[in-house]
Design a protein around this motif. Structure first.
Motif, PDB file in Angstrom:
ATOM      1  N   PRO A 416       0.818  -1.218   0.000  1.00 53.69           N
ATOM      2  CA  PRO A 416       0.000   0.000   0.000  1.00 53.69           C
ATOM      3  C   PRO A 416       0.854   1.272   0.000  1.00 53.69           C
ATOM      4  O   PRO A 416       0.497   2.261  -0.638  1.00 53.69           O
ATOM      5  CB  PRO A 416      -0.810  -0.117   1.294  1.00 53.69           C
ATOM      6  CG  PRO A 416      -0.858  -1.575   1.590  1.00 53.69           C
ATOM      7  CD  PRO A 416       0.467  -2.106   1.122  1.00 53.69           C
ATOM      8  N   ILE A 419       1.861   2.524  -3.479  1.00 51.27           N
ATOM      9  CA  ILE A 419       0.774   3.147  -4.229  1.00 51.27           C
ATOM     10  C   ILE A 419       0.443   4.518  -3.646  1.00 51.27           C
ATOM     11  O   ILE A 419       0.207   5.491  -4.377  1.00 51.27           O
ATOM     12  CB  ILE A 419      -0.468   2.238  -4.228  1.00 51.27           C
ATOM     13  CG1 ILE A 419      -0.105   0.859  -4.801  1.00 51.27           C
ATOM     14  CG2 ILE A 419      -1.607   2.854  -5.024  1.00 51.27           C
ATOM     15  CD1 ILE A 419      -1.180  -0.183  -4.597  1.00 51.27           C
ATOM     16  N   GLU A 420       0.427   4.609  -2.309  1.00 55.05           N
ATOM     17  CA  GLU A 420       0.141   5.888  -1.662  1.00 55.05           C
ATOM     18  C   GLU A 420       1.171   6.942  -2.054  1.00 55.05           C
ATOM     19  O   GLU A 420       0.825   8.108  -2.293  1.00 55.05           O
ATOM     20  CB  GLU A 420       0.130   5.696  -0.138  1.00 55.05           C
ATOM     21  CG  GLU A 420      -1.052   4.885   0.362  1.00 55.05           C
ATOM     22  CD  GLU A 420      -0.890   4.424   1.794  1.00 55.05           C
ATOM     23  OE1 GLU A 420      -1.842   3.841   2.337  1.00 55.05           O
ATOM     24  OE2 GLU A 420       0.210   4.622   2.375  1.00 55.05           O
ATOM     25  N   LEU A 423       0.222   8.233  -5.552  1.00 50.07           N
ATOM     26  CA  LEU A 423      -0.990   9.055  -5.590  1.00 50.07           C
ATOM     27  C   LEU A 423      -0.810  10.396  -4.886  1.00 50.07           C
ATOM     28  O   LEU A 423      -1.442  11.392  -5.268  1.00 50.07           O
ATOM     29  CB  LEU A 423      -2.153   8.278  -4.978  1.00 50.07           C
ATOM     30  CG  LEU A 423      -2.691   7.127  -5.842  1.00 50.07           C
ATOM     31  CD1 LEU A 423      -3.696   6.288  -5.062  1.00 50.07           C
ATOM     32  CD2 LEU A 423      -3.328   7.660  -7.123  1.00 50.07           C
ATOM     33  N   VAL A 432      -3.913  10.055   1.270  1.00 52.79           N
ATOM     34  CA  VAL A 432      -4.526   8.843   0.743  1.00 52.79           C
ATOM     35  C   VAL A 432      -4.170   7.658   1.627  1.00 52.79           C
ATOM     36  O   VAL A 432      -3.090   7.614   2.229  1.00 52.79           O
ATOM     37  CB  VAL A 432      -4.067   8.580  -0.719  1.00 52.79           C
ATOM     38  CG1 VAL A 432      -2.550   8.485  -0.803  1.00 52.79           C
ATOM     39  CG2 VAL A 432      -4.712   7.339  -1.293  1.00 52.79           C
ATOM     40  N   VAL A 434      -4.377   3.353   1.195  1.00 50.02           N
ATOM     41  CA  VAL A 434      -4.663   2.241   0.293  1.00 50.02           C
ATOM     42  C   VAL A 434      -4.773   0.961   1.113  1.00 50.02           C
ATOM     43  O   VAL A 434      -3.901   0.660   1.930  1.00 50.02           O
ATOM     44  CB  VAL A 434      -3.560   2.102  -0.779  1.00 50.02           C
ATOM     45  CG1 VAL A 434      -3.752   0.831  -1.594  1.00 50.02           C
ATOM     46  CG2 VAL A 434      -3.558   3.327  -1.688  1.00 50.02           C
ATOM     47  N   SER A 448      -8.342   2.597  -3.053  1.00 53.54           N
ATOM     48  CA  SER A 448      -7.677   3.840  -2.677  1.00 53.54           C
ATOM     49  C   SER A 448      -8.706   4.808  -2.095  1.00 53.54           C
ATOM     50  O   SER A 448      -9.673   5.162  -2.769  1.00 53.54           O
ATOM     51  CB  SER A 448      -6.998   4.451  -3.904  1.00 53.54           C
ATOM     52  OG  SER A 448      -6.448   5.696  -3.584  1.00 53.54           O
ATOM     53  N   ILE A 450      -9.238   8.488  -0.860  1.00 56.60           N
ATOM     54  CA  ILE A 450      -8.592   9.776  -1.090  1.00 56.60           C
ATOM     55  C   ILE A 450      -9.176  10.869  -0.202  1.00 56.60           C
ATOM     56  O   ILE A 450     -10.395  10.962  -0.037  1.00 56.60           O
ATOM     57  CB  ILE A 450      -8.766  10.202  -2.563  1.00 56.60           C
ATOM     58  CG1 ILE A 450      -8.187   9.144  -3.513  1.00 56.60           C
ATOM     59  CG2 ILE A 450      -8.160  11.570  -2.820  1.00 56.60           C
ATOM     60  CD1 ILE A 450      -6.707   9.064  -3.529  1.00 56.60           C
ATOM     61  N   ALA A 467      -2.066   6.807 -11.770  1.00 56.93           N
ATOM     62  CA  ALA A 467      -1.392   5.688 -11.099  1.00 56.93           C
ATOM     63  C   ALA A 467      -0.830   4.711 -12.124  1.00 56.93           C
ATOM     64  O   ALA A 467       0.291   4.193 -11.963  1.00 56.93           O
ATOM     65  CB  ALA A 467      -2.366   4.987 -10.157  1.00 56.93           C
ATOM     66  N   PRO A 477      -4.977   0.847  -8.347  1.00 57.05           N
ATOM     67  CA  PRO A 477      -6.244   0.667  -7.629  1.00 57.05           C
ATOM     68  C   PRO A 477      -7.404   0.394  -8.579  1.00 57.05           C
ATOM     69  O   PRO A 477      -7.507   1.002  -9.645  1.00 57.05           O
ATOM     70  CB  PRO A 477      -6.426   2.001  -6.900  1.00 57.05           C
ATOM     71  CG  PRO A 477      -5.046   2.528  -6.736  1.00 57.05           C
ATOM     72  CD  PRO A 477      -4.304   2.100  -7.962  1.00 57.05           C
ATOM     73  N   PHE A 480     -11.954   3.556  -6.062  1.00 55.02           N
ATOM     74  CA  PHE A 480     -11.590   4.809  -5.405  1.00 55.02           C
ATOM     75  C   PHE A 480     -12.765   5.294  -4.556  1.00 55.02           C
ATOM     76  O   PHE A 480     -13.925   5.111  -4.917  1.00 55.02           O
ATOM     77  CB  PHE A 480     -11.227   5.884  -6.426  1.00 55.02           C
ATOM     78  CG  PHE A 480      -9.911   5.665  -7.117  1.00 55.02           C
ATOM     79  CD1 PHE A 480      -8.764   6.298  -6.669  1.00 55.02           C
ATOM     80  CD2 PHE A 480      -9.831   4.820  -8.209  1.00 55.02           C
ATOM     81  CE1 PHE A 480      -7.545   6.089  -7.308  1.00 55.02           C
ATOM     82  CE2 PHE A 480      -8.621   4.610  -8.861  1.00 55.02           C
ATOM     83  CZ  PHE A 480      -7.470   5.249  -8.409  1.00 55.02           C
ATOM     84  N   ARG A 497      -4.619   2.818   8.507  1.00 57.13           N
ATOM     85  CA  ARG A 497      -5.172   1.967   7.455  1.00 57.13           C
ATOM     86  C   ARG A 497      -6.191   0.989   8.033  1.00 57.13           C
ATOM     87  O   ARG A 497      -7.179   0.655   7.374  1.00 57.13           O
ATOM     88  CB  ARG A 497      -4.056   1.181   6.758  1.00 57.13           C
ATOM     89  CG  ARG A 497      -3.119   2.007   5.906  1.00 57.13           C
ATOM     90  CD  ARG A 497      -2.294   1.122   4.986  1.00 57.13           C
ATOM     91  NE  ARG A 497      -1.201   1.854   4.363  1.00 57.13           N
ATOM     92  CZ  ARG A 497       0.053   1.768   4.740  1.00 57.13           C
ATOM     93  NH1 ARG A 497       0.388   0.956   5.728  1.00 57.13           N
ATOM     94  NH2 ARG A 497       0.992   2.461   4.125  1.00 57.13           N
TER      95      ARG A 497
END
Length: 511
Positions: A416, A419-420, A423, A432, A434, A448, A450, A467, A477, A480, A497
């Motif tokens: 995660p 990816i965070e 983004l 964000v 994830v 995700s 946001i 992304a 993701p 969203f 999280r």
């Protein structure tokens, strides 16, 4: 003040040397007090003598449940000087959890401040004396007898630090004086903390990041500690400007909120005194950090470790005036790091594996939990961090994510944090989180959640395309959601999280 002959009191011997040289210089500041080093020594000695007078004995545990203040540091030092064991508990702990934690710690004395004293008195076990650290500090006589601590420890028990307990019951980490001294000494040396430094401590002192990493290291260097009860952006801006703060340690969420406040406030805050900003405890927010750099003229460096083994990874700003993108820093002196695969074999530079650590900052184990201690350590004495990291050929360490946070989609592990980080680079993303959500075909899907930046207009498809331009396809993701605010841990102020995942499961967040 008592002179320490045992090697475990190295911090206090060095601190007394510093205090002797700087007796008339400022040491501690909060909203109501300003103490010199001489004042600090005298008050610690008085409080220590008071604790012995009311019956505190060698090895007795004293719980401290209070917000940051000058009195917090004075009391912590006094407990140690009186040969007691300090037990730190977050003041935001609920009444029910506090009762359970105090029962587990089995202290002979439970201390609060004027804001938590009633909470502590209501939660303390029968027979346990309670008092406030504020005012004249006159606790009642100690009547309770503490149970014996664990035997067979590698060093004398000096402190029990309860974790914030976000996803499970708090872990009680046992620490020696040697580990605390090593932490303060190492951070002071690596960060170059000295007599010209003023550190704002908004991190909870119940957390080692606040008490040891930030406050004790500063005092060992002869600097000034400015204790804030809260990490509110306006309070931070006022403190930095008024006290000419040079060192600002925090977590990413606090730095992000601070940046947003200062950028949007019509007042022009003077942040020119800052020479070092350090983020730890959660992944970076590069967009916010670049904005903070524009406001202060300096970059945000990093630190990474666990309370079970500290310090571990950080930057020496003299050696690395610019942090390497994505890296948490390099290994500090005296600490050791191995990066291993699922079979326990060390991986090559550039490959990802679990971080194993040891060194003088290693914990003594978990209080009242030998089973957890056993599973958290290797047979040859290395702590299993459960963090996935990689190290490059130059020695910089990159934190990939937590093993427990990994999303498994179609048999592939997805971090995660990775990816965070992508983004957060989008201008319409303020923050964000994830997480994984059950998927009947692939096991888990990547969701995700946001928190949009003010005036954001990007659609979910826009964010997905963004992304996809920087991530492998299976990491992008598939769903969203948007929220006005991401849930945070009430004690450390890190984005949770686990709370996001729970809200998705309950339908409180919809995609």
């Amino acid at each position: 003040m008592r002179r320490f002959g045992d090697s475990q009191w190295s911090y206090f011997r060095e601190f007394l040397d510093v205090a002797g040289r700087r007796s008339d210089e400022p040491a501690l500041v909060d909203a109501s007090q300003r103490l010199t080093y001489g004042d600090l020594v005298r008050e610690v000695e008085r409080r220590s003598a008071t604790l012995r007078e009311v019956g505190l004995r060698h090895g007795d545990r004293v719980a401290l449940v209070a917000d940051n203040s000058v009195n917090y540091i004075l009391t912590a030092f006094a407990i140690w000087l009186a040969d007691g064991v300090l037990v730190t508990i977050y003041p935001s702990t609920s009444a029910a959890d506090l009762r359970a934690t105090l029962a587990d710690a089995d202290p002979v004395l439970a201390l609060g401040d004027d804001g938590t004293r009633e909470l502590v008195a209501g939660a303390a076990p029968d027979g346990v004396a309670t008092a406030s650290i504020d005012g004249d500090f006159r606790p009642p006589p100690i009547a309770a007898e503490a149970s014996n601590g664990p035997t067979g420890l590698s060093d004398a028990l000096h402190m029990i630090c309860y974790s914030s307990g976000t996803t499970s019951r708090p872990k009680a980490i046992m620490l020696s004086a040697r580990s605390l001294y090593n932490g303060a000494r190492t951070y002071a040396d690596v960060w170059g903390l000295g007599v010209d430094d003023v550190t704002v401590v908004c991190l909870p002192m119940a957390w080692l990041y606040g008490l040891n990493t930030s406050a004790m290291s500063t005092l060992l260097g002869g600097g000034v500690v400015v204790a804030l009860r809260r990490s509110k952006p306006e309070m931070l801006a006022e403190a930095i400007q008024a006290h000419r703060v040079t060192f600002f340690p925090a977590v990413t969420t606090v730095l992000t909120k601070f940046t947003r406040f200062v950028s949007g406030d019509e007042r022009r805050w003077d942040l020119s005194s800052l020479r070092l900003i350090v983020s730890g405890g959660e992944p970076r927010n590069e967009q916010a950090f670049e904005q903070l750099r524009q406001l202060t003229g300096i970059p945000v460096h990093d630190t990474y470790c666990a309370s079970e083994l500290f310090p571990l990874i950080t930057y020496d700003p003299r050696r690395d005036p610019e942090p390497r993108p994505g890296a948490a820093g390099r290994l500090v002196p005296r600490s050791n790091l191995r990066i291993v695969d699922e079979h326990g074999s060390e991986v090559k530079d550039g490959e990802t594996g679990e971080a194993l650590t040891n060194g003088p900052g290693l914990m003594l184990g978990y209080w009242n939990d030998p089973e957890l201690t056993a599973v958290s350590m290797t047979d040859d004495g290395w702590y299993k961090t459960k963090d996935l990291v990689r190290r490059d050929v130059d020695g910089y360490v990159y934190v990939v994510g937590r093993l427990s946070d990994m999303i498994i989609r179609g048999g592939s592990n997805i971090s995660p944090a990775e990816i965070e980080a992508v983004l957060r680079r989008h201008p319409d993303v303020l923050d964000v989180a994830v997480v994984g959500r059950p998927d009947p075909m692939y096991g888990e899907e990547v969701v995700s959640v946001i928190q949009p930046a003010p005036g954001a207009s990007a659609t979910s498809e826009d964010l997905k395309t963004f992304a996809a331009s920087q991530l492998s396809g299976f990491k992008v993701p598939t769903a969203f959601a948007r929220v006005s605010h991401l849930p945070q841990n009430s004690t450390t102020h890190k984005v949770s999280r686990a709370a996001v995942k729970s809200m998705l499961e309950k339908g409180e967040i919809t995609c």
